[in-house]
Enzyme design. Structure first.
Site, short mmCIF file in Angstrom:
data_model
loop_
_atom_site.label_atom_id
_atom_site.label_comp_id
_atom_site.label_asym_id
_atom_site.label_seq_id
_atom_site.Cartn_x
_atom_site.Cartn_y
_atom_site.Cartn_z
CB SER A 26 -1.31 -0.37 1.76
OG SER A 26 -1.53 1.40 1.22
N GLY A 77 1.09 10.94 4.24
CA GLY A 77 0.03 11.61 5.35
C GLY A 77 -1.69 11.00 4.36
CG LEU A 78 -3.50 7.79 5.79
CD1 LEU A 78 -4.55 7.52 6.39
CD2 LEU A 78 -2.09 7.16 4.79
CB CYS A 136 -0.90 5.68 8.38
SG CYS A 136 -0.07 6.85 7.89
CB ILE A 196 6.29 -3.86 9.67
CG1 ILE A 196 7.76 -3.69 9.01
CG2 ILE A 196 6.92 -5.55 10.94
CD1 ILE A 196 8.94 -3.70 9.50
N GLY A 248 8.82 -5.24 3.99
CA GLY A 248 9.56 -4.57 4.68
C GLY A 248 11.20 -5.07 3.66
N GLY A 270 7.81 -3.00 -1.92
CA GLY A 270 7.54 -1.65 -1.50
C GLY A 270 7.91 -0.41 -1.72
#
Ligand SMILES: Cc1cc2nc3c(=O)[nH]c(=O)nc-3n(C[C@H](O)[C@H](O)[C@H](O)COP(=O)(O)OP(=O)(O)OC[C@H]3O[C@@H](n4cnc5c(N)ncnc54)[C@H](O)[C@@H]3O)c2cc1C
Ligand SMILES: Cc1cc2nc3c(=O)[nH]c(=O)nc-3n(C[C@H](O)[C@H](O)[C@H](O)COP(=O)(O)O)c2cc1C
Ligand code: FES
Lengths: 311, 263
Positions: A26, A77-78, A136, A196, A248, A270
């Site tokens: 994500s 910050g989403l 988050c 994580i 991670g 990621g």
């Protein structure tokens, strides 16, 4: 000639069947659109969207990222268009991919926002699973839900009541005991845990005597956090029965293998997507080759196959 | 043109002067599709240190070759300067949008576009000047001191009229390049109205250019820099504030209209 086995990469994550165990994490893959120039998205095991909230969010002030030794800090910050626009504008192209779509969701203030989102997404057939982002680090909170076993249990239970979809709970590494939190998620009915999220971190420009990112601190990701992540996957694997999605600092097949051996049933790529947009696809073929070389017919032989040190 | 991730052979990598370097690599795909203002994102070394790619503007193209112009400012650019001819560079590009080329203004006396380059900001503007050389751009180059002035020879070779400004007065106009811009617009209001201002350089300079352009009712296009993690629009790390919210410098930019920005 030795007959090589044809390894099977399919794996089950709760109610979710994946054709291979490699997904994208994500926030590192947008909604997929940016990667069509580089890879065939249909090859991915699953896609996890950027975290979605009820209302649109502008996100944090720039600068939002900086490089660190073998890693990076981010404080996005989403930033996201909000659930309605996500469903109207982003989901249609994801649906067409014909691979499992896992929608990451979060609340900003009120935990009930999680149930609002879950109810809305529960109705959409092409949404294969929900990932609860309760970890988050960039929302300027003193404490995250996933930093408390009781809060985690309550939140997951709340969402569990409103959806039958596969639930994945994403946890923070900034805790005393990851297995305690993972057990709480399991007890509350989570189908899997994702380990994580980023580790809290900070970096300072000594000439300006200012933080390198505007929100002072952010989340650390990349190879720098891999040993932390591998240990947490191993710890949780020893305690919980539900599957673990490990992530991670996974950059390549070697690093992905560490997670499977430690006990992850699937992995997420990621930060590596930023450096090598093809990383996820390369890991899928690398995994296949490793399993064939080691005569492994399916993933279950690999998952959690860690042995004690011996010389 | 869609970007691609390629292994591109280094054709040359030479120090130009001081800490400034020119690098040329072979990529037909990028060379043939690149537009002025676009950039490439380079993995300067294998492995995880440094981890992220380094964004560099496209300085020019020739046949199937792409030319970059860079300053060694830290570990990443230093590693790049150590890369040898014949080696392969991991490059993603071409990335970002591009400068919109000056349109023909109907019924208006011909006006040359004005290019304002501050420091390394000259790198993408040379590529732009080449594409619009027929409109005889006026180029203003600024630097702290004469030895730091970049690309004036290249601009002149393209037939541009070049004016320079140095903070210490060691070359050309004494003062900032934006002060020179104001002076020119004032003095020659009738002959140098400018059809558009294109600028690349440090942020304070770009802000000043935006203000001047706005006051003189001229369109401005600024090429911005921001720290980038992905360079392809996926991480939302490189945003800048605009009238329609945050926009990604790597994907929606790096070129923005002055009217759009609210920084
Ligand atoms: C779209 C774009 C085009 C650019 N074009 C050119 C060019 O043509 N020639 C040139 O010399 N430079 C250019 N730059 C700046 C160049 O990217 C940086 O100088 C370079 O990344 C510095 O890396 P470093 O490791 O040497 O320095 P360090 O300071 O050690 O880098 C540390 C981190 O900060 C980032 N960083 C440092 N300075 C900048 C900067 N100014 N902009 C963005 N990120 C930065 C690096 O990428 C790295 O992640 C451009 C930047 C952008 C965003
Ligand atoms: C730029 C960036 C944005 C991220 N955004 C989110 C997010 O929106 N939701 C989330 O659950 N995790 C987010 N993450 C965390 C990643 O999904 C992942 O858990 C973490 O980065 C560790 O994996 P990695 O080292 O492979 O990147 C983000 C990470 C990065 C680097
Ligand atoms: S650098 Fe990732 S969105 Fe621009």
């Amino acid at each position: 000639m030795v007959k090589q086995v044809k390894p099977d990469l399919d794996v089950r994550i709760g109610k979710l069947d994946l054709k291979n165990p490699v997904m994208v994490a994500s926030g590192t893959f947008g909604y997929g659109e940016e990667f069509v120039d580089f890879i065939d998205l249909k090859k991915l095991g699953a896609i996890v969207t950027k975290t979605i909230t009820v209302s649109p969010r502008l996100g944090n002030l720039p600068p939002r990222t900086c490089e660190t030794p073998a890693g990076m800090l981010n404080s996005i910050g989403l930033e996201n268009p909000g659930i309605d626009k996500f469903i109207a504008e982003k989901l249609p192209s994801l649906k067409k991919l014909d691979i499992p779509v896992i929608v990451s969701i979060a609340s900003i203030e009120d935990p009930d926002e999680f149930t609002v989102l879950a109810r809305q997404l529960d109705k959409i057939k092409e949404v294969s699973a929900l990932e609860l982002n309760i970890s988050c680090p960039n929302l300027h909170k003193d404490k995250l839900i996933s930093q408390d076993a009781k809060d985690t249990f309550e939140l997951v239970s709340l969402v569990r009541k409103v959806t039958g979809k596969c639930l994945i709970t994403k946890l923070s590494p900034n805790v005393i005991s990851i297995s305690e939190i993972a057990l709480a998620a399991e007890a509350a009915g989570s189908d899997a845990v994702a380990l994580i999220n980023t580790l809290g971190g900070m970096s300072i420009d000594v000439d300006k005597r200012q933080p390198k990112i505007a929100s002072w601190s952010g989340g650390l990701s990349g190879p720098a956090i891999r040993p932390v992540a591998v240990k947490m996957v191993w710890e949780a694997h020893n305690k919980i029965k539900i599957p673990i999605i490990g992530m991670g600092g996974i950059m390549d097949t070697q690093s992905a293998l560490e997670f499977f051996i430690a006990g992850a049933s699937a992995i997420s790529v990621g930060t590596a997507n930023f450096i090598n947009p093809r990383a996820s696809i390369e890991i899928i073929s690398g995994l296949k080759a490793y399993m064939a070389d080691n005569n492994m017919r399916n993933l279950s032989v690999l998952i959690g196959s860690l042995k004690a040190c011996k010389d | 043109m869609r970007p691609a991730q390629i292994k591109a052979k280094i054709i040359s990598n030479k120090r130009f002067k001081d800490s400034y370097w020119h690098l040329e690599f072979e990529s037909r795909l990028i060379a043939e599709s690149a537009l002025p203002g676009q950039f490439v994102n380079i993995k300067v070394a294998d492995g995880v240190e440094p981890l992220l790619r380094r964004p560099l503007s496209i300085h020019g193209t020739a046949g199937s070759r792409v030319r970059l112009f860079y300053e060694v400012v830290g570990a990443g650019t230093r590693l790049l300067s150590n890369r040898r001819v014949g080696e392969f560079l991991d490059v993603i590009g071409p990335l970002g949008n591009s400068f919109s080329l000056p349109g023909k203004l109907q019924g208006v006396k011909f006006q040359p576009p004005i290019l304002v380059a501050g420091g390394m900001g000259a790198a993408p503007l040379v590529f732009l000047a080449k594409k619009i050389r027929s409109s005889r751009p006026l180029v203003l180059i600024g630097a702290r001191t004469k030895s730091k002035l970049l690309c004036s020879r290249e601009f002149k070779a393209l037939g541009c009229q070049v004016k320079i400004a140095t903070d210490d007065g060691s070359g050309g106009f004494k003062g900032r390049v934006t002060e020179l811009l104001i002076q020119l617009l004032r003095q020659e209001i009738s002959s140098v109205r400018g059809s558009a201002i294109y600028a690349c350089g440090p942020r304070p300079m770009l802000k000043a250019v935006t203000k001047i352009a706005c006051e003189n009712n001229i369109d401005s296009q600024l090429s911005l820099e921001e720290h980038m993690a992905c360079g392809i629009g996926a991480c939302l790390g490189c945003v800048v504030a605009t009238k329609s919210g945050y926009k990604r410098v790597c994907k929606d930019g790096p070129v923005f209209s002055g009217k759009e920005l609210t920084w």
